[in-house]
Motif scaffolding. Sequence first.
Motif, PDB file in Angstrom:
ATOM      1  N   TRP A  69     -14.425  -9.002   8.686  1.00 18.68           N
ATOM      2  CA  TRP A  69     -15.268  -8.435   7.648  1.00 18.68           C
ATOM      3  C   TRP A  69     -14.518  -7.309   6.925  1.00 18.68           C
ATOM      4  O   TRP A  69     -14.240  -6.260   7.511  1.00 18.68           O
ATOM      5  N   ASN A  70     -14.205  -7.538   5.645  1.00 22.12           N
ATOM      6  CA  ASN A  70     -13.412  -6.579   4.882  1.00 22.12           C
ATOM      7  C   ASN A  70     -13.760  -6.684   3.405  1.00 22.12           C
ATOM      8  O   ASN A  70     -13.824  -7.782   2.853  1.00 22.12           O
ATOM      9  N   LYS A  71     -13.951  -5.547   2.750  1.00 19.13           N
ATOM     10  CA  LYS A  71     -14.314  -5.532   1.340  1.00 19.13           C
ATOM     11  C   LYS A  71     -13.185  -5.109   0.413  1.00 19.13           C
ATOM     12  O   LYS A  71     -13.319  -5.181  -0.810  1.00 19.13           O
ATOM     13  N   ASP A  72     -12.058  -4.637   0.956  1.00 21.48           N
ATOM     14  CA  ASP A  72     -11.040  -3.975   0.153  1.00 21.48           C
ATOM     15  C   ASP A  72      -9.815  -4.863  -0.045  1.00 21.48           C
ATOM     16  O   ASP A  72      -9.334  -5.517   0.881  1.00 21.48           O
ATOM     17  N   THR A  73      -9.254  -4.839  -1.274  1.00 21.40           N
ATOM     18  CA  THR A  73      -8.027  -5.582  -1.546  1.00 21.40           C
ATOM     19  C   THR A  73      -6.802  -4.867  -0.980  1.00 21.40           C
ATOM     20  O   THR A  73      -5.783  -5.509  -0.703  1.00 21.40           O
ATOM     21  N   ILE A  74      -6.879  -3.543  -0.851  1.00 20.38           N
ATOM     22  CA  ILE A  74      -5.835  -2.795  -0.143  1.00 20.38           C
ATOM     23  C   ILE A  74      -6.532  -2.054   0.988  1.00 20.38           C
ATOM     24  O   ILE A  74      -6.825  -0.857   0.910  1.00 20.38           O
ATOM     25  N   PRO A  75      -6.863  -2.756   2.060  1.00 25.24           N
ATOM     26  CA  PRO A  75      -7.652  -2.167   3.135  1.00 25.24           C
ATOM     27  C   PRO A  75      -6.812  -1.232   3.998  1.00 25.24           C
ATOM     28  O   PRO A  75      -5.582  -1.265   3.987  1.00 25.24           O
ATOM     29  N   ALA A  76      -7.516  -0.384   4.751  1.00 22.79           N
ATOM     30  CA  ALA A  76      -6.844   0.536   5.663  1.00 22.79           C
ATOM     31  C   ALA A  76      -5.947  -0.236   6.623  1.00 22.79           C
ATOM     32  O   ALA A  76      -6.372  -1.223   7.227  1.00 22.79           O
ATOM     33  N   TRP A  77      -4.705   0.234   6.754  1.00 19.64           N
ATOM     34  CA  TRP A  77      -3.736  -0.352   7.690  1.00 19.64           C
ATOM     35  C   TRP A  77      -3.564  -1.862   7.482  1.00 19.64           C
ATOM     36  O   TRP A  77      -3.333  -2.605   8.430  1.00 19.64           O
ATOM     37  N   ASN A  78      -3.699  -2.308   6.224  1.00 16.29           N
ATOM     38  CA  ASN A  78      -3.488  -3.709   5.850  1.00 16.29           C
ATOM     39  C   ASN A  78      -4.545  -4.663   6.392  1.00 16.29           C
ATOM     40  O   ASN A  78      -4.551  -5.834   6.059  1.00 16.29           O
ATOM     41  N   CYS A  79      -5.444  -4.184   7.258  1.00 16.82           N
ATOM     42  CA  CYS A  79      -6.465  -5.035   7.872  1.00 16.82           C
ATOM     43  C   CYS A  79      -5.839  -6.299   8.458  1.00 16.82           C
ATOM     44  O   CYS A  79      -6.355  -7.396   8.333  1.00 16.82           O
ATOM     45  N   GLY A  80      -4.704  -6.112   9.091  1.00 14.94           N
ATOM     46  CA  GLY A  80      -4.041  -7.232   9.751  1.00 14.94           C
ATOM     47  C   GLY A  80      -4.135  -7.064  11.252  1.00 14.94           C
ATOM     48  O   GLY A  80      -5.173  -6.658  11.788  1.00 14.94           O
ATOM     49  N   TYR A  81      -3.037  -7.323  11.932  1.00 17.82           N
ATOM     50  CA  TYR A  81      -2.999  -7.263  13.395  1.00 17.82           C
ATOM     51  C   TYR A  81      -2.080  -6.122  13.821  1.00 17.82           C
ATOM     52  O   TYR A  81      -0.857  -6.226  13.711  1.00 17.82           O
ATOM     53  N   ARG A  95       0.812  -1.225   0.000  1.00 17.93           N
ATOM     54  CA  ARG A  95       0.000   0.000   0.000  1.00 17.93           C
ATOM     55  C   ARG A  95       0.841   1.268   0.000  1.00 17.93           C
ATOM     56  O   ARG A  95       0.321   2.351  -0.292  1.00 17.93           O
ATOM     57  N   ARG A  96       2.120   1.180   0.340  1.00 16.62           N
ATOM     58  CA  ARG A  96       2.976   2.353   0.199  1.00 16.62           C
ATOM     59  C   ARG A  96       3.130   2.689  -1.279  1.00 16.62           C
ATOM     60  O   ARG A  96       3.260   1.792  -2.124  1.00 16.62           O
ATOM     61  N   THR A  97       3.168   3.959  -1.601  1.00 17.49           N
ATOM     62  CA  THR A  97       3.327   4.369  -2.993  1.00 17.49           C
ATOM     63  C   THR A  97       4.782   4.182  -3.432  1.00 17.49           C
ATOM     64  O   THR A  97       5.700   4.108  -2.606  1.00 17.49           O
ATOM     65  N   PHE A  98       4.971   4.116  -4.740  1.00 11.19           N
ATOM     66  CA  PHE A  98       6.334   4.065  -5.258  1.00 11.19           C
ATOM     67  C   PHE A  98       7.139   5.274  -4.782  1.00 11.19           C
ATOM     68  O   PHE A  98       8.326   5.154  -4.447  1.00 11.19           O
ATOM     69  N   GLU A  99       6.473   6.429  -4.753  1.00 13.05           N
ATOM     70  CA  GLU A  99       7.165   7.653  -4.348  1.00 13.05           C
ATOM     71  C   GLU A  99       7.647   7.567  -2.906  1.00 13.05           C
ATOM     72  O   GLU A  99       8.765   7.993  -2.583  1.00 13.05           O
ATOM     73  N   GLN A 100       6.810   7.017  -2.017  1.00  6.99           N
ATOM     74  CA  GLN A 100       7.225   6.857  -0.621  1.00  6.99           C
ATOM     75  C   GLN A 100       8.415   5.911  -0.506  1.00  6.99           C
ATOM     76  O   GLN A 100       9.406   6.206   0.182  1.00  6.99           O
ATOM     77  N   ILE A 101       8.316   4.772  -1.174  1.00  2.00           N
ATOM     78  CA  ILE A 101       9.378   3.774  -1.096  1.00  2.00           C
ATOM     79  C   ILE A 101      10.695   4.358  -1.594  1.00  2.00           C
ATOM     80  O   ILE A 101      11.760   4.170  -0.985  1.00  2.00           O
TER      81      ILE A 101
END
Length: 844
Positions: free
Chosen positions: A407-419, A217-223
Amino acid sequence: MRIISYLISFLLLAACTGTPSKAPLTLWYDKPAQNWDEALPIGNGRAGAMVFGGACKEQLQLNENTLYSGEPSVVFKDVKITPEMFDKVVRLMKAGKYTEVSDLVCKNWLGRLHQYYQPFGDLHIQNNKQGEANQYKRTLNISDAVATTAYEQNGTHYEREVFASHPDDVIVMRLKSNTPDGIDISLDFTSPHPTALQKGTDDRLILHGQAPGYVERRTFEQIEQWGDQYKHPELYDANGKRKFDKRMLYGDEIDGKGMFFEAQLKPVFPKDGKCEITDSGIHVYDTDEVYFVLSMATSFNGFDKSPSKEGIDPSAKAAGILEKALSYDYQTLKQRHTEDYRSLFDRVDFELVSSPEQKAMPTDKRLEQFAQTADPALAALLFQFGRYLMISGSRPGGQPLNLQGMWNKDTIPAWNCGYTININTEMNYWPAELTNLSECQQPLFRMIRELAVSGAETARNMYNRRGWVAHHNTSIWRESLPNDNVPTASFWPMVQGWLCSHLWEHYQFTQDEAFLKNEAYPLMKGAAEFFADWLIEDGNGHLVTPVGVSPENSFVTEDGQTAAMSMGPTMDMAIIRETFTRTIEASEMFNLDEPLRNELKDKLARLLPYQIGERGQLQEWMYDFKEREPQHRHFSHLYGFHPSDQITPDKTPELFNAVRKTLELRGDLASGWSMGWKINCWARLMDGNHAYKIIANLFNPVGFGNSAHKGGGLFRNLLCAHPPFQIDGNFGYTAGVVEILLQSHAGYIHLLPALPDVWAEGSVSGLKARGNFEIAMNWKDGKLTEANIRSLSGKSCTLRAGQAFTVKSDGKTIATSAPVRSNGKEYFQATFDTQKDGTYLITQ
């Protein structure tokens, strides 16, 4: 006398298990969901759906909680702290060069983001009948865990029921009409993954696909700005040049990596009906009743195995689940589901008083009016909704609740939708023991065991230290390195201590010594070993962490530096103090590891103590820095107060009052999950009216177009708005309600320690207290009228309340309370011995 004891036990049991005559607890609405934040969640601990409830077009957005991007082979592990770099960081830190330290740590000590929780797909149901729908109602019955949509169209009544069955591991949906040919529907799958294909067979519809093998989810510019191209060989070549113009890679783009998934959907006709199944979907018509059984599976085969090369066959797994479930008819499937669900949900009953007019309103209308008119019964409903989400989202054998539960609908969810494990994952499980859902923590415990495996590798290879370590985030692949370039959060090697506190609390609530010795202690020992090696001398006789953050805050120094990293942040020291203390106690209980125990005792005595700042607040850092953001949503330095038990009114009254000052300075408005934490803290300060003030703020309707205030709150479906949606606020609230009603962290059980004036009358049963006690209470006019305590382990009980009381067993008085003073207030307290499975009546 024995008859009286049996009668009390029976009444308490009835209170804890509910009665059939009670009206079910429901969320209900008079129109379909207009978006995902209005849909209603169902789940069986592994698979789940968001049910939109449309009359003409229904949608079930599907999730399976093992479906993540990536796999173990894409976990980045190339971070190492050399002794020279460590010594340089310590020298700079002691010299007060905080920004220089931050630059060095961010450049040399950080990894990259973990992988992403993925949506599975969507099941669409098209109503082919024409005509306007009226008398519409959609409901989520959380007493039975069944979602229902009902309406009339052209004089025909329609009803859909959907539930997610844990015993049969399927999602089941039934459609009924009251005319013989009332049903004419078409069903099909879609998925946000371009690899997914739908296929029809003779008797079922199949969706098969492959999740992305890598997501960023980081942009190329950020990386590129950070100089982190080398951390992303999937996206960059050896010269740091981009290989793709996208950051989500599938199939051949990522050497075939990625998890496979499959859903199978089969229609069943209890009576007559017609059905056509093609690659385009299912067409059902000429019937008044049909139900569908849906199974979902992935190729996930463990956190350390490639799902593309060593995975389980999702087709065979989904087919096996489906065939087993199809051996039951609809009524049996539903009965098995409700019996299983109620065996957990019905353990706790909570009643608060609202008017009949309020209870008759749709849930979203009640939420809109909460700020103007108190609605205690809606507050009780939200409490039980948290328990519903826990049961639906976290069951033994499944994965733990992530940022969105499951419950998640996004392939690039906010904050990775992890732990996110600097509070959010832990907050998810705060209510588990308190609300009698102990077994729902089992997925978390498994994650801790697995994270300790990768964490031991990180402790050895990155730090050259004993034990195990993890940082700010992880995913199903149990990444344990620090995340990428976020200095206020990424470098935080304290996770293992907080996670181990859940193991200790499980023991406290269950008194399961075998669990403590065989499962908890080895993990606690590993966490303590890392901390023992991580500490350094501060030059003033104390041990501190060499570098850390107070998540996710930053400070301003007297010479104008703005930084986040420092030596010995208060939260670091609180977690280490807790870990050492509990590891020592367990070691002594089982006579294990005496040399380590002695080492921990020595270092415990030398830890940097808590400090009170010039404003009377609990100091957040080693020095009394000013916060860059004084009302920051995190107040991590209060860890020792909550969720830990180090700061209490009896043991540490000065620190207790410093906590109060800290919360006053932080303010009452915040994001949704932060308000959940504040409710817990104000309850532990025994200020029920202030805790309720935060509750009122949490009942801020978000997404209505006329929110009462900016910041977090609740969506129409009562899911917590950070915003966006984060489920930890729901669980923080449910835990906070228990802290208002019952506390047991300070060495005694305190009944109604923080009851707000607006909840003057009510009852609760089935709550758990440390020592393995189960509590039922009634109160009126703000005062306890009666309580029952059931002792499940036969431990001694110390009880505290706001008024004098007696304790009876078998009709005999066995203890009478005496007055005690705590933090300037008078309470009444009694200590008495209990027998295992004994029930004790508490009266004024």
